[in-house]
Every structure is written in structure tokens, then in C-alpha cells.
Design an enzyme around this catalytic site. Structure first.
Site, mmCIF file in Angstrom:
data_model
loop_
_atom_site.group_PDB
_atom_site.id
_atom_site.type_symbol
_atom_site.label_atom_id
_atom_site.label_comp_id
_atom_site.label_asym_id
_atom_site.label_seq_id
_atom_site.Cartn_x
_atom_site.Cartn_y
_atom_site.Cartn_z
ATOM 1 N N GLY A 248 0.767 -1.242 0.000
ATOM 2 C CA GLY A 248 0.000 0.000 0.000
ATOM 3 C C GLY A 248 0.795 1.287 0.000
ATOM 4 N N GLU A 290 4.177 -6.441 1.687
ATOM 5 C CA GLU A 290 3.972 -6.887 0.297
ATOM 6 C C GLU A 290 3.589 -5.737 -0.634
ATOM 7 O OE1 GLU A 290 1.327 -10.143 1.020
ATOM 8 O OE2 GLU A 290 -0.352 -8.813 1.437
ATOM 9 N N GLY A 292 3.241 -3.591 -4.013
ATOM 10 C CA GLY A 292 3.088 -3.847 -5.450
ATOM 11 C C GLY A 292 3.367 -2.572 -6.215
ATOM 12 N N ARG A 293 2.420 -1.614 -6.076
ATOM 13 C CA ARG A 293 2.500 -0.350 -6.811
ATOM 14 C C ARG A 293 3.860 0.339 -6.655
ATOM 15 N NH1 ARG A 293 -2.188 2.564 -7.719
ATOM 16 N NH2 ARG A 293 -3.138 1.374 -6.034
ATOM 17 N N ARG A 330 -7.620 2.770 -15.520
ATOM 18 C CA ARG A 330 -7.681 3.340 -14.172
ATOM 19 C C ARG A 330 -8.421 4.681 -14.093
ATOM 20 N NH1 ARG A 330 -3.849 4.551 -11.380
ATOM 21 N NH2 ARG A 330 -4.558 3.775 -9.375
ATOM 22 N N TYR A 334 -11.504 4.588 -11.742
ATOM 23 C CA TYR A 334 -11.340 5.298 -10.461
ATOM 24 C C TYR A 334 -11.117 6.798 -10.596
ATOM 25 C CZ TYR A 334 -9.155 0.608 -9.689
ATOM 26 O OH TYR A 334 -8.827 -0.712 -9.677
ATOM 27 N N CYS A 361 -15.178 2.349 -28.320
ATOM 28 C CA CYS A 361 -16.525 2.875 -28.526
ATOM 29 C C CYS A 361 -17.180 3.060 -27.166
ATOM 30 C CB CYS A 361 -17.325 1.923 -29.380
ATOM 31 S SG CYS A 361 -16.949 2.166 -31.085
ATOM 32 N N GLU A 362 -16.767 4.071 -26.472
ATOM 33 C CA GLU A 362 -17.233 4.290 -25.108
ATOM 34 C C GLU A 362 -16.822 5.698 -24.688
ATOM 35 O OE1 GLU A 362 -17.609 1.095 -22.856
ATOM 36 O OE2 GLU A 362 -17.626 2.145 -20.947
ATOM 37 N N TYR A 390 -0.645 -1.758 -12.275
ATOM 38 C CA TYR A 390 -2.083 -1.877 -12.545
ATOM 39 C C TYR A 390 -2.500 -1.286 -13.895
ATOM 40 C CZ TYR A 390 -1.957 -2.947 -7.552
ATOM 41 O OH TYR A 390 -1.646 -3.496 -6.337
#
Ligand code: LLP
Length: 431
Positions: A248, A290, A292-293, A330, A334, A361-362, A390
Site C-alpha cells: 500500500g 507486500e 506492489g504499486r 484506471r 477510479y 466505442c465508449e 495496474y
């Protein structure tokens, strides 16, 4: 510049890990993920070094490979002495194929299927981070069938609210992950785990959330976890040997984001944990973290080609790129903030307010809204920064768009680590 591996050369081009990004775009085409291997290695060393310095040789750092999973990354983190956190059969398979030592693999997930549990055992995965009663039963049964005792760590929720955005908050009591301490259910699950003959309970785990910038949050959750270790010792006579404090640590996506010093923060946590253990009179357990980012985020950028610049008179300007939510979902998911610039005009003033749009197409397929960019046109190269975590791991084939390749840079040289998907890949399972 946002990170030390970014610079601008004499031609006014953005360089990344010492290489001109426009040269990379030309050589490998766009869209393109670029990963600075030296940066990943530096981060691994920072974690391992700090963990061992402040928590002792026994402690360890696990790379949370959900942030970025492909074979070469497992080889890199293996060489750096990291362990890994995996969350699916697919990640286990990738790590195994890459030759990652399975005893250093920790298997997470709130709903591991029986097939995944069996597969993990057949691969000799070191630890299961067990989530719930049903999973304990499955692990116990499947370990029994194999005549093994499976090491597990129980995932618990300490009830800490990290003030991060909702989708990445995981440590609060009403989380889908783990078992809550506050409700008494954690004590019950420990009691149950200790009755299972084919399981060896090694300790406890918690993860409070992502993009955390202060050590205090980790100290607070450590306090709750250590008090729980003491409560379990008193009630059940069992003393946990391992305490995993999760991942985190936050990274800088935009200039306003704070900078978190990995070594200093781990030192701060270690001082707190040691004092707390002394106060409650227990030995300091083996501490795991642990991340990650914070291992891979700023080791990555994504390069795109600008396809069009559309100014809707009186409204706004869209810069359309040849990727988007399929390689980086992302913002769509978010509203995550990014920094970006026109790589071949990196010295020019960013005085053009633009919304970066993908090619799906969004309408929600955006990477950023109303961002200040250099004036640009078709054929320019757009670099989106801090995309190592991510992005590739959350990419999709929506609209049947093939995934970009991953190019890695080490010692100023680039190489392909993941090939570009083709239309054949996209349709390969169709009958
Ligand atoms: N450990 C556990 C149990 C986790 O659930 C996570 C992240 C980590 C470690 C690593 O956290 P990190 O150091 O990377 O913050 N897709 C979201 C992030 C989801 C994180 C889920 N768990 C995003 O793109 O921001």
C-alpha cells in the site's frame, strides 16, 4: 520531472531510463508499455535492504504481482531476493514458468477455487494466505489427500480506514477480504484453523489499502494485529510467528502527490512495532510487507501516437490516442490522476488544455480530463507517466483491441519482454 528516470534531451525529446522515447516509439510502434528494469531493481533493493536492516535478516518483502505480472518481472524480482504475492492460478502459473522458487510464493485471494488450491499445492506454493472457513476446509482436505501439511497465514481485517478511494480500501471491517478482529470472528477462525490436522498456522496478515503515504497507518494496524496476537496467545495458547503488514505504500502520479521514503517509513514502522511488542511482552514476529504499486509504478510509462486533435468550438479539445481504457482502465474505473506530455515536444510549454481520449466505442474511455499539454497534432507521441502498476495487469481486449507489448530497459538498452498481441491472439479461443 516527476521521477528521476525521466529527462529531456537536446532535441527536446522525453527520455526514459536514458533512452529517447520517440526512438522507442519508432522502433517498437505504439501503443507501447516501457518498463525501467533498473528502477524495479532499485525499489526491490530499497525494500529488502530496509526490511533486513530494521526488522532483521528473517524478515522479507513480497512483490504483490497483481500490480504487474509477466514472466520477466518474476525473474527480475527473484534475482533481487524478493518473495511474491500471487492472487490466482494464472499468476502462479506465470511465476512457475518463469522459474520463480515456489517456496517463496504466497497465495492470496478471497475466493480461491478448489482447482486453484489443488494447482497451487501441486506447484508447491509456500504459503496460502487463507481468507475464510470454506477455504480452510478445502486447504485441509486437499493437503490431506496429498499427505502434506500446508503452511497458512490467516488474513484478518484490523478495521483501519486509510482515507484512500473506496475501490482500493481493503482493511476496514466490512471488507470482502479476510476475517474481522473487531467482531470476534477472527478469534473463532484462529481457533478453528488450529484444529485442522493438515494445516500449519504460521501467523496473521492484514492489508489496509493502497496509496497510503504515512507510516502511521501501518503503525496503527500493527498495534491492532499485535494486540490480537497477544489475545490469541492468552486465550488459545498459540503465538503467531509471522506478521504480514500488507502493501500500500503510495507513489507520485502528479506533482502534488507527496513523496514517500521507503527506507524511512519502514524504519518508523519498525521502531513502533518493536516498542509495541516490548510493551505487551512478546517476541517481535517475523515481519513481512507486500508492496506492489511502489515497486513498479514509476518504473513504467506508456507511449501512444496522437491520431487526431478535435476542438469542439466553445467546449473542449480531445486528443485521441491509439490506446486507452484497454491498456489503462484506471481513469475510467477510479478517475485516477496521471501526468502526461507530448514526448517529441517535451521542452515546449504545456499551454493546451486537453482531454485525452482512447479509441474504444465508449465515452468514458479517457486517460485524463482537462490536462495541460503541449500543443499537438496527428503523429505526435504522447507519454503517460507512472503506468508501471495496474495498467498492463488490468488491461483487456475490449473492442477486440490487441494488448501492447512490454519493452524493458536495462543499462540503457531496450528489449521486448512481452510481445504485441495480434488479431490471431485476440480470436485464438474462438471456435
Ligand atoms: N497485498 C494485498 C493483500 C493487496 O490486496 C494489495 C493490493 C497489495 C498487497 C498491494 O498493494 P499496493 O502496494 O500495490 O498498493 N487496481 C487498483 C489497486 C488494487 C489493489 C489491490 N490490492 C489500482 O489500480 O489502483
Amino acid at each position: 520531472m516527476l521521477h528521476t528516470n525521466l529527462n529531456v534531451n537536446e532535441q527536446g525529446h522525453l527520455t526514459f531510463a536514458g533512452i529517447d522515447t520517440t526512438v522507442l516509439a519508432k522502433e517498437y510502434k505504439t501503443p507501447l508499455y516501457v518498463i525501467d528494469e533498473d528502477c524495479v531493481r532499485r525499489k526491490c533493493r530499497a525494500y529488502i535492504g530496509a526490511m533486513q536492516k530494521f526488522f532483521g535478516k528473517d524478515s522479507s518483502a513480497l512483490f504483490a504481482s497483481k500490480a504487474l505480472s509477466f514472466k520477466e518481472i518474476y525473474r527480475v524480482v527473484k534475482e533481487e531476493g524478493m518473495s511474491v504475492d500471487v492472487v490466482s492460478g494464472g499468476e502462479i502459473y506465470t511465476a512457475k514458468e518463469a522459474g520463480f522458487p515456489m517456496e517463496r510464493v504466497y497465495f492470496h485471494g478471497n475466493n480461491k477455487t478448489d482447482d486453484e488450491i489443488a494447482f497451487a499445492m501441486d506447484c508447491n506454493v509456500g504459503f496460502f494466505m487463507a481468507d475464510c472457513i470454506e477455504e480452510l476446509d478445502s486447504i485441509n482436505t486437499l493437503a490431506g489427500k496429498r499427505n502434506i501439511t500446508q503452511k497458512i497465514i490467516l488474513r484478518l481485517t484490523p478495521g483501519i480506514d486509510t482515507h484512500t478511494y473506496e475501490a482500493v480500501r481493503t482493511g476496514q471491517v466490512d471488507s470482502k477480504f479476510g476475517t474481522a478482529i473487531e467482531t470476534g470472528q477472527a478469534m473463532e477462525i484462529v481457533k478453528y484453523a488450529l484444529t485442522l490436522p493438515n494445516i500449519s498456522l504460521e501467523g496473521f496478515h492484514c492489508h489496509v489499502g493502497s496509496q497510503v503515504f504515512d507510516g502511521q497507518t501501518f503503525c496503527d494496524s500493527a498495534d491492532i494485529m499485535i494486540d490480537f496476537i497477544v489475545a490469541v496467545k492468552e486465550k488459545l495458547g498459540y503465538e503467531a510467528r509471522i506478521l504480514n503488514l500488507g502493501g500500500g505504500f503510495g507513489v507520485r502520479y502528479v506533482e502534488e502527490d507527496p513523496h514517500l521514503d521507503i527506507e524511512k517509513t519502514i524504519e518508523e514502522i519498525s521502531i513502533h512495532v518493536k516498542e509495541k511488542c516490548q510493551a505487551v511482552n512478546i517476541d517481535v514476529p517475523k515481519i513481512l510487507m507486500e508492496p506492489g504499486r511502489s515497486i513498479v509504478a514509476d518504473a513504467g510509462i506508456t507511449l501512444y501516437s496522437v491520431g487526431s486533435v478535435k476542438t469542439i468550438t466553445g467546449y473542449k479539445s480531445y486528443v485521441a490516442i491509439d490506446g486507452g481504457m484497454t491498456d489503462n482502465p484506471r481513469y475510467a474505473l477510479y478517475k485516477s490522476q496521471y501526468s502526461a506530455l507530448i514526448a517529441n515536444k517535451a521542452n515546449e510549454k504545456a499551454d493546451f488544455c486537453a482531454t485525452i481520449a482512447g479509441k474504444c466505442c465508449e465515452s468514458g474511455d479517457l486517460i485524463a480530463e482537462d490536462m495541460m499539454l503541449q500543443k499537438c497534432q496527428k503523429g505526435d507521441i504522447l507519454a503517460v507517466l507512472t503506468t508501471g502498476a495496474y495498467n498492463y495487469s488490468m488491461s483487456s481486449n475490449y473492442n477486440r483491441i490487441p494488448r501492447p507489448p512490454i519493452v524493458m530497459i536495462k543499462d540503457g538498452k531496450s528489449r521486448i519482454a512481452v510481445k504485441r498481441e495480434t488479431y490471431e491472439h485476440v480470436a485464438k479461443n474462438d471456435l
